[in-house]
Scaffold this active site. Structure first.
Site, PDB file in Angstrom:
ATOM      1  N   HIS A  41      -3.798  10.928   3.962  1.00  0.00           N
ATOM      2  CA  HIS A  41      -3.662  11.462   2.783  1.00  0.00           C
ATOM      3  C   HIS A  41      -5.382  10.998   2.551  1.00  0.00           C
ATOM      4  O   HIS A  41      -5.922  10.058   2.544  1.00  0.00           O
ATOM      5  CB  HIS A  41      -3.114  10.356   1.598  1.00  0.00           C
ATOM      6  CG  HIS A  41      -3.703  10.912   0.343  1.00  0.00           C
ATOM      7  ND1 HIS A  41      -2.987  11.766  -0.434  1.00  0.00           N
ATOM      8  CD2 HIS A  41      -4.470  10.331  -0.559  1.00  0.00           C
ATOM      9  CE1 HIS A  41      -3.224  12.087  -1.675  1.00  0.00           C
ATOM     10  NE2 HIS A  41      -4.371  11.017  -1.902  1.00  0.00           N
ATOM     11  N   CYS A  42      -6.073  12.089   2.090  1.00  0.00           N
ATOM     12  CA  CYS A  42      -7.559  12.297   1.927  1.00  0.00           C
ATOM     13  C   CYS A  42      -7.807  12.131   0.390  1.00  0.00           C
ATOM     14  O   CYS A  42      -7.739  13.089  -0.262  1.00  0.00           O
ATOM     15  CB  CYS A  42      -8.089  13.489   2.628  1.00  0.00           C
ATOM     16  SG  CYS A  42      -9.861  13.777   2.622  1.00  0.00           S
ATOM     17  N   VAL A  43      -8.466  10.931   0.104  1.00  0.00           N
ATOM     18  CA  VAL A  43      -8.952  10.853  -1.337  1.00  0.00           C
ATOM     19  C   VAL A  43      -9.964  11.776  -1.652  1.00  0.00           C
ATOM     20  O   VAL A  43     -10.047  12.205  -2.966  1.00  0.00           O
ATOM     21  CB  VAL A  43      -9.257   9.372  -1.594  1.00  0.00           C
ATOM     22  CG1 VAL A  43      -8.030   8.473  -1.252  1.00  0.00           C
ATOM     23  CG2 VAL A  43     -10.556   8.952  -0.616  1.00  0.00           C
TER      24      VAL A  43
END
Length: 399
Positions: free
Chosen positions: A184-186
């Site tokens: 998951h890429c913030v």
């Protein structure tokens, strides 16, 4: 020039901080200074602040900090995406207007192209989802076979109530199961998965190209300014003059803005290039690291399915379509498997072990190296790349 050096150091410090915060927990950096600095940043420093806060403020500062940190780190929100976009916009505002009048016609064509591509790819990364739904679940179940090392059939997501496809993972941020979950890429407010991996890799490439290109242009303009402001024999002496520094400040800002961000973007690209080369994902690399530690501790045993089962079946009905196959079975245990032991069908554990007087089963060998473990998802670099960007694998590979 001293102020410019200060700006350079500040930008480098921010880049280093971001690198440690984002990469410090990756398996590749375990037992390295990067992992130690990550613990300092996220464990030792907060614990020290908590002790001081409890004594001076009754814990109020840490409660406020934890609420803010929980929102920033544990909820899917656009703040980091806005920050990331703002960094790009500010850097371009600093660089382009100052450099544009001095650019050649060729560079005036390529600069807008280099600037535009990252925004287009960023948009595609954000809006393209890799979620597993009722409509595509059957298709996702056929995407990859279960390797029975990292992924086993029969596991059901407790949140989505789906049978989990191989290489998938439930994301607590997105509240969905993600196909070929990488991370998951913030920065994107989205998971990198099967459908947007091609845009994510392209974004990293375009950012790296843009920053390197900007650094090259900034350096060229700086050299041009040096040639115009002073003859070669007095350049070094004049670099210490305040007025000379003011003349060159815009060019220095161009170099610093792009050059100091290059290592971070290239580090992201290099790491994900390595993952593609290894035939794995960020999520899977952590699992492989756990296996590596168990192998080093002598807790992993291996045998062939054909030796254990008289009529071994394929891992799943569509296994035949995947170009790499393996005959391995791995289990983790402190003692060697014994004759007559039963295996759990959906894990790497022994379900039942006969009495202690039963001798070890000679068909099981203790693993000493990860080189003896087959990764069926590793098809070779070019086919790994084709698979990562959503293209069909062209050539068969066999173990």
């Amino acid at each position: 020039m001293g102020a410019l050096r200060t700006v350079a150091l500040v930008i480098l410090a921010i880049s280093l901080f971001t690198f440690i915060a984002l990469f410090g927990r990756l398996p590749a950096f375990r037992k390295t200074p990067v992992a130690f600095l990550h613990r300092v940043l996220w464990v030792y420093l907060p614990n020290g602040i908590a002790v001081v806060d409890n004594r001076l403020c009754g814990g109020r500062v840490m409660r406020c900090w934890n609420r803010s940190g929980s929102y920033i780190l544990k909820e899917n929100h656009p703040l980091v995406l806005i920050f990331f976009t703002s960094l790009m916009v500010i850097g371009e505002i600093v660089f382009v207007p100052a450099a544009w009048p001095r650019l050649s016609s060729l560079h005036r064509f390529w600069v807008p192209v280099a600037i535009t591509f990252p925004y287009v790819l960023l948009y595609k990364c954000v809006v393209t989802k890799s979620f597993i739904t009722d409509e595509n679940h059957e298709e996702e179940m056929r995407r990859y076979p279960y390797d029975r090392v990292l992924f086993h059939p029969g596991h059901r997501c407790s949140t989505c109530d789906f049978l989990k496809p191989a290489r998938s993972k439930h994301c607590s941020f997105c509240q969905a199961c993600v196909s070929r979950h990488d991370h998951h890429c913030v920065w994107l407010m989205n998971c990198v998965g099967a459908n947007n991996c091609v845009y994510f890799i392209s974004l990293l490439v375009s950012l790296s190209v843009m920053l390197i290109y900007g650094s090259y242009l900034g350096k060229s303009l700086l050299s041009e300014s040096l040639d115009q402001l002073a003859p070669p024999e007095v350049k070094i002496a004049m670099q210490g003059w305040t007025c000379f520094g003011r003349h060159l400040s815009k060019d220095w800002n161009s170099v610093l803005t792009d050059g100091d961000d290059c290592p971070l973007a290239i580090s992201f690209l290099a790491y994900h290039t390595y993952l593609i080369w290894a035939g794995t994902t960020t999520n899977e690399s952590s699992k492989w690291t756990d296996w590596k530690e168990d192998v080093e501790d002598g807790l992993v045993f291996k045998t062939k399915r054909s030796l254990i089962f008289e009529n071994p079946l394929p891992m799943d009905p569509h296994d035949q379509t995947w170009p790499v196959h393996t005959d391995q079975i791995l289990v983790t245990d402190e003692d060697p498997p014994t004759e007559g032991c039963l295996l759990m069908s959906n894990s790497n554990c022994i379900a039942h072990r006969p009495g202690s007087d039963v001798p070890p089963d000679p068909r099981w060998k203790r693993l000493r190296s990860m080189k003896d473990v087959d990764n069926i998802y590793d098809l070779g670099f070019w086919d790994n790349l084709r698979d990562a960007v959503g293209l069909s694998v062209r050539r068969p590979v066999s173990n």
